[in-house]
Design a protein around this motif. Structure first.
Motif, short mmCIF file in Angstrom:
data_model
loop_
_atom_site.label_atom_id
_atom_site.label_comp_id
_atom_site.label_asym_id
_atom_site.label_seq_id
_atom_site.Cartn_x
_atom_site.Cartn_y
_atom_site.Cartn_z
N ARG A 37 51.57 39.67 34.50
CA ARG A 37 50.43 39.99 35.35
C ARG A 37 50.98 40.52 36.69
O ARG A 37 51.35 39.76 37.58
CB ARG A 37 49.55 38.76 35.58
CG ARG A 37 48.88 38.24 34.31
CD ARG A 37 47.74 37.25 34.62
NE ARG A 37 48.16 36.16 35.48
CZ ARG A 37 48.79 35.06 35.08
NH1 ARG A 37 49.08 34.91 33.79
NH2 ARG A 37 49.12 34.11 35.92
N ALA A 90 50.52 43.28 39.94
CA ALA A 90 49.56 44.06 40.72
C ALA A 90 50.30 45.08 41.58
O ALA A 90 51.46 44.90 41.93
CB ALA A 90 48.71 43.14 41.60
N SER A 93 46.89 43.83 31.80
CA SER A 93 47.20 42.79 32.78
C SER A 93 47.67 43.39 34.11
O SER A 93 48.15 42.68 34.99
CB SER A 93 48.28 41.85 32.23
OG SER A 93 49.44 42.56 31.87
N PRO A 134 47.81 37.61 39.94
CA PRO A 134 49.09 38.14 39.49
C PRO A 134 50.23 37.20 39.85
O PRO A 134 50.13 36.40 40.78
CB PRO A 134 49.20 39.46 40.27
CG PRO A 134 48.37 39.25 41.49
CD PRO A 134 47.22 38.38 41.05
#
Length: 337
Positions: free
Chosen positions: A180, A182, A210, A237
């Protein structure tokens, strides 16, 4: 007392004024003993050439106008150092203007450079569209450094390979085990390229679902606010790739304020490898986009264009590298550097 003139230097050295001019211009058509006599006279008298007179005789000012997007951005420091070092070698001097001040005053300082008859113009960083800059690029040899816009006819662009740099950062985080991830995005063409690099790598690893993106504004405050939004998501994240180091510092503040430990709870990667990333209490993992090299190459491109104004425009990209420091590690683990 009046300042010494070229005539005084000639009389002291026992040579003609024309020979003094040859020495001052660095000509190799002067015998060593005559050159030494002139240089000694210059030193003894404290003679300094009249820049205005020299400009008139040469029909050039030996100055280069440098228009920066924003003087507050530390990334420009090393770029300017590289730029100035090459210009200095060519006996040219920089005149600096802040594009942010332009916008605040509602004026365009590009016109000032045109009025001063600079020998060349370098636009550093992403600048908004400007008719004055477009007009100046037609009249004056111009280079864009550290950005991909504006794209203008007969204007070289020298920048880092932003998409490749973003791929390095994202691959690093995936390699540590993060899924995850970002991205705090930037603006303009550079922002789009870095976002594209991030999203491409996430897709290639089957992690598109994700991946998340928050828009930033290139500042520390913008990075802080974007990270607060990211951390408020139901599935936050475990790693953030920020558009630049300033944004990453804001992300670091938001993480610490939220009680998260970096990198154990949240890994962070910046971009630009500015002095901020090297501060010991920050010690950011970041992408080095060769800012000093960008500056030197931009200066060389300008020198080439001054010598040959009609040459085709070129896009020159420097190769980025990843600097792994203390803000990245495996999820739930410790830093890798």
């Amino acid at each position: 007392m009046r300042p010494p003139t070229i005539r005084d230097v000639a009389e002291r050295a026992g040579v003609s004024k024309s020979l003094v001019s040859l020495v001052l211009r660095g000509s190799d058509q002067v015998r060593p003993e005559k050159r030494q006599a002139v240089l000694a006279a210059v030193e003894e008298l404290g003679y300094r050439p009249n820049a205005a007179a020299r400009s008139l005789s040469e029909r050039r000012t030996r100055t280069v106008g440098v228009l920066l997007n924003d003087l507050r951005n530390p990334w420009f420091v090393e770029l300017l150092d590289g730029l100035n070092s090459r210009l200095h070698e060519a006996d040219l001097h920089m005149l600096l203007a802040d594009g942010r001040l332009n916008r605040r005053l509602g004026e365009d300082l590009t016109r000032t450079f045109t009025d001063l008859r600079v020998d060349g113009l370098i636009a550093v960083g992403t600048l908004p569209p400007s008719q004055a800059l477009r007009t100046a690029a037609v009249r004056i040899p111009t280079v864009v450094a550290g950005a991909r816009e504006p794209e203008l006819p007969s204007v070289d662009i020298v920048a880092g390979d932003d998409e490749r740099g973003a791929r390095l950062a994202t691959e690093h985080l995936i390699g540590l085990g993060h899924r995850r991830i970002a991205h705090i995005a930037g603006q303009g063409v550079v922002g789009a390229l870095r976002r594209s690099g991030f999203e491409s790598v996430m897709r290639e690893h089957g992690l598109a679902d994700s991946a998340s993106v928050e828009q930033g504004d290139l500042t520390e405050e913008g990075g802080y606010r974007a990270t607060v939004r990211l951390l408020s998501a139901r599935e936050r994240p475990t790693a953030v790739f920020a558009f630049n180091d300033m944004t990453c510092v804001g992300a670091l503040s938001a993480a610490e304020e939220s009680g998260l430990r970096v990198p154990r709870d949240l890994s962070l990667v910046g971009y630009d490898n500015t002095y901020l990333s090297r501060l010991r209490h920050l010690w950011l993992t970041t992408v080095d986009n060769g800012s000093h090299d960008v500056g030197r190459r931009a200066a060389q491109r300008l020198l080439d264009r001054i010598g040959d104004p009609g040459r085709p425009a070129e896009l020159v990209l420097t190769t980025p590298s990843l600097e792994v420091r203390g803000t990245t590690g495996p999820p739930g683990g410790e830093a890798v550097a």
